[in-house]
Design an enzyme around this catalytic site. Structure first.
Site, mmCIF file in Angstrom:
data_model
loop_
_atom_site.group_PDB
_atom_site.id
_atom_site.type_symbol
_atom_site.label_atom_id
_atom_site.label_comp_id
_atom_site.label_asym_id
_atom_site.label_seq_id
_atom_site.Cartn_x
_atom_site.Cartn_y
_atom_site.Cartn_z
ATOM 1 N N ASP A 53 19.338 -52.658 -16.259
ATOM 2 C CA ASP A 53 18.097 -51.978 -16.190
ATOM 3 C C ASP A 53 17.642 -51.004 -17.425
ATOM 4 O O ASP A 53 17.222 -49.816 -17.327
ATOM 5 C CB ASP A 53 18.027 -50.958 -15.018
ATOM 6 C CG ASP A 53 18.268 -51.712 -13.729
ATOM 7 O OD1 ASP A 53 18.192 -52.966 -13.722
ATOM 8 O OD2 ASP A 53 18.260 -50.864 -12.625
ATOM 9 N N ASP A 93 15.155 -53.881 -12.551
ATOM 10 C CA ASP A 93 14.701 -53.349 -11.276
ATOM 11 C C ASP A 93 13.447 -53.603 -11.132
ATOM 12 O O ASP A 93 12.439 -53.380 -12.042
ATOM 13 C CB ASP A 93 14.748 -51.529 -11.410
ATOM 14 C CG ASP A 93 15.180 -50.785 -10.340
ATOM 15 O OD1 ASP A 93 15.848 -51.485 -9.284
ATOM 16 O OD2 ASP A 93 14.446 -49.839 -10.028
ATOM 17 N N HIS A 123 10.327 -53.430 -8.158
ATOM 18 C CA HIS A 123 9.945 -53.345 -6.835
ATOM 19 C C HIS A 123 8.355 -53.631 -6.473
ATOM 20 O O HIS A 123 7.440 -53.213 -7.290
ATOM 21 C CB HIS A 123 9.889 -51.519 -6.746
ATOM 22 C CG HIS A 123 11.198 -50.949 -6.943
ATOM 23 N ND1 HIS A 123 12.421 -51.666 -6.190
ATOM 24 C CD2 HIS A 123 11.856 -49.815 -7.868
ATOM 25 C CE1 HIS A 123 13.566 -50.850 -6.586
ATOM 26 N NE2 HIS A 123 13.350 -49.925 -7.407
ATOM 27 N N LYS A 157 15.864 -57.014 -8.927
ATOM 28 C CA LYS A 157 16.637 -56.357 -7.753
ATOM 29 C C LYS A 157 15.761 -55.555 -7.223
ATOM 30 O O LYS A 157 14.774 -54.998 -7.951
ATOM 31 C CB LYS A 157 18.014 -56.022 -7.877
ATOM 32 C CG LYS A 157 17.950 -55.012 -9.249
ATOM 33 C CD LYS A 157 19.582 -54.709 -9.513
ATOM 34 C CE LYS A 157 19.548 -53.589 -10.560
ATOM 35 N NZ LYS A 157 18.711 -52.208 -10.135
ATOM 36 N N CYS A 177 22.589 -47.438 -10.840
ATOM 37 C CA CYS A 177 23.035 -49.067 -10.807
ATOM 38 C C CYS A 177 24.060 -49.558 -11.502
ATOM 39 O O CYS A 177 24.546 -50.314 -11.188
ATOM 40 C CB CYS A 177 21.539 -49.502 -11.554
ATOM 41 S SG CYS A 177 20.135 -49.254 -10.295
HETATM 42 C C1 VGL Z 1 17.918 -46.976 -10.655
HETATM 43 C C2 VGL Z 1 17.210 -45.226 -9.195
HETATM 44 C C3 VGL Z 1 16.256 -46.018 -8.560
HETATM 45 C C4 VGL Z 1 19.063 -47.439 -11.802
HETATM 46 C C5 VGL Z 1 17.014 -47.863 -10.170
HETATM 47 O O1 VGL Z 1 18.638 -48.053 -12.474
HETATM 48 O O2 VGL Z 1 19.943 -46.527 -12.007
HETATM 49 N N1 VGL Z 1 18.118 -45.810 -10.199
HETATM 50 N N2 VGL Z 1 16.230 -47.320 -9.091
HETATM 51 ZN ZN ZN Z 2 14.795 -48.702 -8.488
#
Ligand code: VGL
Ligand code: ZN
Length: 202
Positions: free
Chosen positions: A12, A50, A52, A110, A155
């Site tokens: 991420d 990430d 969404h 994801k 993550c």
């Molecule tokens: C993440 C919070 C929400 C991360 C992703 O990449 O750690 N943290 N979504």
């Molecule tokens: Zn997230």
């Protein structure tokens, strides 16, 4: 070069987790030079992203009266509520421009199901729904993974624990990660990693 059985998994490294992003991690972009350098040691490089939908249930504003960084109960257990971030196709969801993405053979997205968050690169937050990464790594003959990226305590750590539970040898390079550190989450994440058998390299 590292052995062909080792993969680098970069979690991420997206604009929203870097300074000025919607869920900025302090100094999130500071790890990019180290990650770029590490990539040249590995014949297998995986990036996660990430990703969404607009109605994702991890967004605090989907829960009337709830505030970002609070915790709610989902069907699969407790879930931290986040500010909106990494909306599919947005500039915030793009990889940071300084990250070398060309060496990666695989990009795992994801968190695309509205009703369930996915911190780990291997399983969604119900700890059951697979992302497919395990099969990809095993069919490529990978037995060891090295994890870096954002955020250490969410993550990256969730991915590390799952990889260890799946039987991969796992190293987390903490200097190539940065944490959100919400209510002691970094210390808890480190403890969970060590208990799972992850090598936590400072
Ligand atoms: C993440 C919070 C929400 C991360 C992703 O990449 O750690 N943290 N979504
Ligand atoms: Zn997230």
């Amino acid at each position: 070069m590292r052995p062909e059985t080792e993969a680098l998994i970069i979690i991420d490294v997206q604009n929203d987790f870097c300074p000025k992003g919607l869920l900025a991690v302090a100094d999130g972009d500071a790890i990019i030079p180290q990650i770029n350098a590490l990539m040249s040691e590995f014949s297998t490089v995986v990036l996660t992203q990430d990703w969404h939908p607009a109605d994702h249930s991890s967004f605090a504003d989907m829960h009337p009266g709830a505030a970002p960084f609070g915790v709610t109960e989902m069907a699969y257990g407790p879930q931290v509520l986040w500010p909106r971030h990494c909306a599919q196709g947005s500039a915030g969801a793009a990889f940071h421009a300084d990250l070398h993405t060309d060496p990666a053979q695989m990009i795992i997205r994801k968190g695309f199901r509205p009703q369930i968050d996915s911190y780990s690169a291997f399983f969604e937050n119900d700890h059951e729904t697979p992302t497919g990464l395990e099969g990809y790594l095993r069919t490529r003959g990978i037995s060891q993974v090295v994890l870096v990226g954002l955020a250490t305590d969410f993550c990256v750590a969730y991915s590390a624990v799952d990889a260890a539970k799946l039987g991969f040898g796992v190293t987390l390079i903490a200097s190539a990660c940065r944490a959100i550190d919400l209510d002691g989450s970094l210390a808890l994440a480190k403890q969970a990693c060590i208990e799972a058998g992850v090598i936590w390299q400072d």
